[in-house]
Design an enzyme around this catalytic site. Sequence first.
Site, PDB file in Angstrom:
ATOM      1  N   LYS A  43       3.504  28.540 -55.641  1.00  0.00           N
ATOM      2  CA  LYS A  43       3.670  29.338 -54.417  1.00  0.00           C
ATOM      3  C   LYS A  43       2.326  29.511 -53.716  1.00  0.00           C
ATOM      4  O   LYS A  43       2.211  29.357 -52.498  1.00  0.00           O
ATOM      5  CB  LYS A  43       4.287  30.710 -54.744  1.00  0.00           C
ATOM      6  N   ASP A  63      11.692  38.011 -50.885  1.00  0.00           N
ATOM      7  CA  ASP A  63      12.707  37.500 -51.822  1.00  0.00           C
ATOM      8  C   ASP A  63      14.121  37.857 -51.380  1.00  0.00           C
ATOM      9  O   ASP A  63      15.088  37.285 -51.860  1.00  0.00           O
ATOM     10  CB  ASP A  63      12.494  38.134 -53.213  1.00  0.00           C
ATOM     11  N   GLN A 121       7.094  38.703 -59.285  1.00  0.00           N
ATOM     12  CA  GLN A 121       7.714  37.600 -60.024  1.00  0.00           C
ATOM     13  C   GLN A 121       8.536  38.152 -61.187  1.00  0.00           C
ATOM     14  O   GLN A 121       8.071  38.999 -61.947  1.00  0.00           O
ATOM     15  CB  GLN A 121       6.611  36.650 -60.530  1.00  0.00           C
TER      16      GLN A 121
HETATM   17  N1  GUN Z   1      11.836  34.290 -60.988  1.00  0.00           N
HETATM   18  C1  GUN Z   1      12.573  33.165 -60.877  1.00  0.00           C
HETATM   19  N2  GUN Z   1      12.928  32.975 -59.604  1.00  0.00           N
HETATM   20  C2  GUN Z   1      12.407  33.992 -58.899  1.00  0.00           C
HETATM   21  C3  GUN Z   1      12.418  34.330 -57.517  1.00  0.00           C
HETATM   22  O1  GUN Z   1      13.002  33.653 -56.667  1.00  0.00           O
HETATM   23  N3  GUN Z   1      11.745  35.457 -57.180  1.00  0.00           N
HETATM   24  C4  GUN Z   1      11.121  36.215 -58.086  1.00  0.00           C
HETATM   25  N4  GUN Z   1      10.510  37.311 -57.652  1.00  0.00           N
HETATM   26  N5  GUN Z   1      11.086  35.938 -59.374  1.00  0.00           N
HETATM   27  C5  GUN Z   1      11.723  34.817 -59.766  1.00  0.00           C
END
Ligand code: GUN
Length: 297
Positions: free
Chosen positions: A53, A120, A97
């Site tokens: 990311k 998100d 996350q």
């Molecule tokens: N863990 C796995 N996928 C995601 C996601 O799309 N967002 C977040 N915050 N954590 C994750």
Amino acid sequence: MTTKLILGKDVSEEIYAELRQRIDALKVKGTVPGLAVILVGDDPASQVYVRKKGEMCESLGMRSVTVRMPAETTQDELMAKVAELNADPSIHGFLVQLPLPKHLDEKQVINAISPSKDVDCFHPENVGRMLIGEPTFLPATPAGVQQMLVRSGVETGGKHVVVVGRSNIVGKPMAAMMVQKGAGADSTVTVVHSRTKGLADIIRQADILVVAIGKPRFVTADMVKEGAVVIDVGTNRVDDPSRPSGSRLVGDVDFDAVKDKASAITPVPGGVGPMTICMLMANAVKAAEDACGRGPQ
Ligand code: GUN
């Protein structure tokens, strides 16, 4: 019939080109979009996601901030960090996350994220806005699937979309988005899951099949209607002694068998995968545009 492969790399590159233009336009107005990610602990998969990311953010010319907190972080410490990012005008969007270490309360943390920075789309306010079709962020993976359909020229209006799986991150929001009025939606939607009776018969009725049930090669050729569009959101690691690593990734769809029946299909890997980060970036750009439009707070 030749089967069209829908590749996330191709679709995401198209979207990244558009995002770069929007980022340039923001910079002209003096705004550099800023995205932060909070990572608590040292889960190996999360480390990889968070690094990817950050790298994508920087390659697009956005500001990336990664906040690493130790596995022993307390709820209060994490809540304080969320409050700090909520108040930081240089951070337009951020996410925590998941999964969090077990002693931390995920719900309380998500509920504390300012909805205007919730890239998100996990905050209940944004989930509600999405459900009733009000402007908001869209959850990244279902939004990515929708973009793959739209940009591959798949007509969705009046089509029967069967969503396999009912997670809060993919299945439920996917169904909510496809049933919405408008382009790339207007579908008739059925959601099936592990407790559905007559699951194969329902899946066989799908014009468009979106599979996110987390079981390797769950959807077999006999369950797929001739000419269906098949989108495979699954990523499952299975043993493969022929590989040096001893394993490989497969989707929730038996790709080799299903590809000859489908009119279009996404492979795993290389299908939906690249779309999730892409749509997160799109949400970060939208967050910066929204903030720019609101002016100084
Ligand atoms: N863990 C796995 N996928 C995601 C996601 O799309 N967002 C977040 N915050 N954590 C994750």
